[in-house]
Scaffold this active site. Structure first.
Site, PDB file in Angstrom:
ATOM      1  N   TYR A 166      50.083  61.203 131.995  1.00 16.63           N
ATOM      2  CA  TYR A 166      49.711  62.352 131.171  1.00 16.63           C
ATOM      3  C   TYR A 166      50.000  63.666 131.907  1.00 16.63           C
ATOM      4  O   TYR A 166      50.568  64.611 131.351  1.00 16.63           O
ATOM      5  CB  TYR A 166      48.226  62.247 130.831  1.00 16.63           C
ATOM      6  CG  TYR A 166      47.664  63.312 129.937  1.00 16.63           C
ATOM      7  CD1 TYR A 166      47.975  63.364 128.584  1.00 16.63           C
ATOM      8  CD2 TYR A 166      46.770  64.251 130.439  1.00 16.63           C
ATOM      9  CE1 TYR A 166      47.424  64.333 127.762  1.00 16.63           C
ATOM     10  CE2 TYR A 166      46.212  65.221 129.629  1.00 16.63           C
ATOM     11  CZ  TYR A 166      46.540  65.254 128.290  1.00 16.63           C
ATOM     12  OH  TYR A 166      45.992  66.215 127.476  1.00 16.63           O
ATOM     13  N   LYS A 170      52.576  66.566 130.801  1.00 19.15           N
ATOM     14  CA  LYS A 170      52.048  67.896 130.488  1.00 19.15           C
ATOM     15  C   LYS A 170      52.636  68.969 131.406  1.00 19.15           C
ATOM     16  O   LYS A 170      52.766  70.127 130.996  1.00 19.15           O
ATOM     17  CB  LYS A 170      50.522  67.887 130.577  1.00 19.15           C
ATOM     18  CG  LYS A 170      49.847  67.141 129.432  1.00 19.15           C
ATOM     19  CD  LYS A 170      50.313  67.650 128.085  1.00 19.15           C
ATOM     20  CE  LYS A 170      49.461  67.156 126.935  1.00 19.15           C
ATOM     21  NZ  LYS A 170      49.996  67.593 125.621  1.00 19.15           N
TER      22      LYS A 170
END
Length: 305
Positions: A166, A170
Site C-alpha cells: 500500500y 501510494k
C-alpha cells in the site's frame, strides 16, 4: 483569493460507492457537478463485486436534484475504463474531473506478504490511477481543461508497518502527479494529490473510538473539492482529516559541493550535518532543477579557482 467554482463540470469518481468516494461524489454533485459514480462493489481486499453500492449513491444524488450515473468498471482493466469514459462522453459530452480514489488493502508484514498481494494492491492504487488518467488525458488536452486528483496516504509518504504494498503504491501516485502536472500544464490540466485520514472500511478497528468519531469522511472531502475546482492549484499534496488541513512538501536541502578529490563516502560522513541542514531547503520544479543545482555548484567551484 480565488473562489471554489465548478462551471458546467463532469466528474468521474472511482471507488465512489462507499466511504470517502461516496462523500466526494455527493459533495461534487451538491455543487452542480455531474458525477459518474464508479465502484466495482468489492470488499476491502478487492474480492467480490456488486454494482448496487454505486447505484445507491446515484439514487441519493438524484433525490437531491443532481445528475449522476453508475458505472462498475474495474480500474485495473483499460478496456472497462475506456468504456466508462466513452459512456460519460455519450451522455454529457465531456469529462472535466477525475478523482482516483479506488483502493484496496491487503496488509501483512513484508516477510509474510505474498508477492501476488503486493502486485494486486499496486495494480489497483497506482496502475489503476494511471489507467484512468490515461483514459481521460487526450480528451482533456483537446479541451484545454482538466482536473485530476490522486489519492495518497501517510503510509506512502511516511511509512506504516505492514503496508509495504500500500505504501509503495501510494508513494507512486505522488510521482505520477509530479510528472503529469508538468506535462499537463500547457493544456490547463491541473494534477493534485489528496492525503486523507478518515474512518472508513480501511481504518475500521484501528482507531480508538473517541478519535474515530472525529475522523469523518465529510471532513476530508472539502480538500478534494478544493483540489478539483476550476481555480485549483497544481502539484499540491493536501492532507486532510478530522477538520485538520495541511500540505506535504517535497524539498531538497541546499547541500554542499565536494571537489573531485573529496568525492567519497568519508567526506560525506564528515560533512553530513551540512548536507542535511534544512534551513534553506528548496522546492524543485522538475528533475532538471536538481541537476542544474548540482552543476551550478560545481561550476561555481571551478570559476573560483
Amino acid at each position: 483569493m480565488s473562489k471554489v467554482e465548478f462551471n458546467d463540470r463532469v466528474a468521474i469518481v472511482t471507488g465512489a460507492g462507499v466511504g470517502l468516494g461516496r462523500s466526494h461524489a455527493l459533495e461534487l454533485a451538491r455543487r452542480g457537478v455531474k458525477v459518474v459514480v464508479n465502484d466495482l462493489g468489492g470488499s476491502v481486499d478487492g474480492t467480490g463485486g456488486t454494482g448496487t453500492v454505486a447505484e445507491s449513491v446515484v439514487a441519493e444524488i438524484e433525490a437531491a436534484g443532481g445528475e449522476a450515473m453508475a458505472n462498475g468498471a474495474n480500474v485495473t482493466k483499460p478496456d472497462e475504463v475506456e468504456a466508462m469514459v466513452a459512456a460519460t462522453l455519450e451522455r454529457w459530452g465531456h469529462v472535466d474531473i477525475l478523482v482516483n480514489n479506488a483502493g484496496i488493502l491487503r496488509d501483512k508484514s513484508f516477510s509474510k506478504m505474498e508477492l501476488d498481494d503486493f502486485r494486486t494492491v499496486v495494480d489497483v492504487h497506482l496502475i489503476g490511477s494511471a489507467i484512468c488518467s490515461k483514459a481521460v488525458w487526450n480528451h482533456m488536452k483537446e479541451r484545454n481543461y482538466g482536473r485530476i486528483v490522486m489519492t495518497t496516504s501517510a503510509s506512502g509518504m511516511y511509512g506504516n508497518f505492514g503496508q509495504s504494498n500500500y505504501g509503495a503504491a501510494k508513494a507512486g501516485v505522488v510521482g505520477l502527479m509530479n510528472v503529469l502536472s508538468i506535462e499537463g500544464a500547457k493544456n490547463n490540466i491541473h494534477v493534485n494529490t489528496l492525503a486523507p485520514t478518515a474512518l472508513t472500511r480501511m481504518t475500521e478497528g484501528l482507531i480508538p473510538e473517541d478519535a474515530a468519531k472525529l475522523m469523518t469522511v465529510e471532513s476530508v472531502t472539502p480538500a478534494l473539492v478544493y483540489l478539483a475546482n476550476d481555480n485549483a492549484p497544481t502539484k499540491m499534496i493536501m492532507c486532510a482529516g478530522s477538520g485538520g488541513y495541511a500540505v506535504t512538501q517535497i524539498k531538497e536541502t541546499q547541500g554542499i559541493y565536494l571537489p573531485p578529490e573529496q568525492q567519497n563516502a568519508d567526506f560525506i560522513a564528515e560533512n553530513i550535518d551540512k548536507i542535511t541542514a534544512g534551513d534553506d531547503a528548496r522546492d524543485m520544479d522538475n528533475a532538471g532543477s536538481q541537476t542544474m543545482h548540482f552543476v551550478g555548484m560545481a561550476m561555481q567551484h571551478l570559476s573560483s579557482k
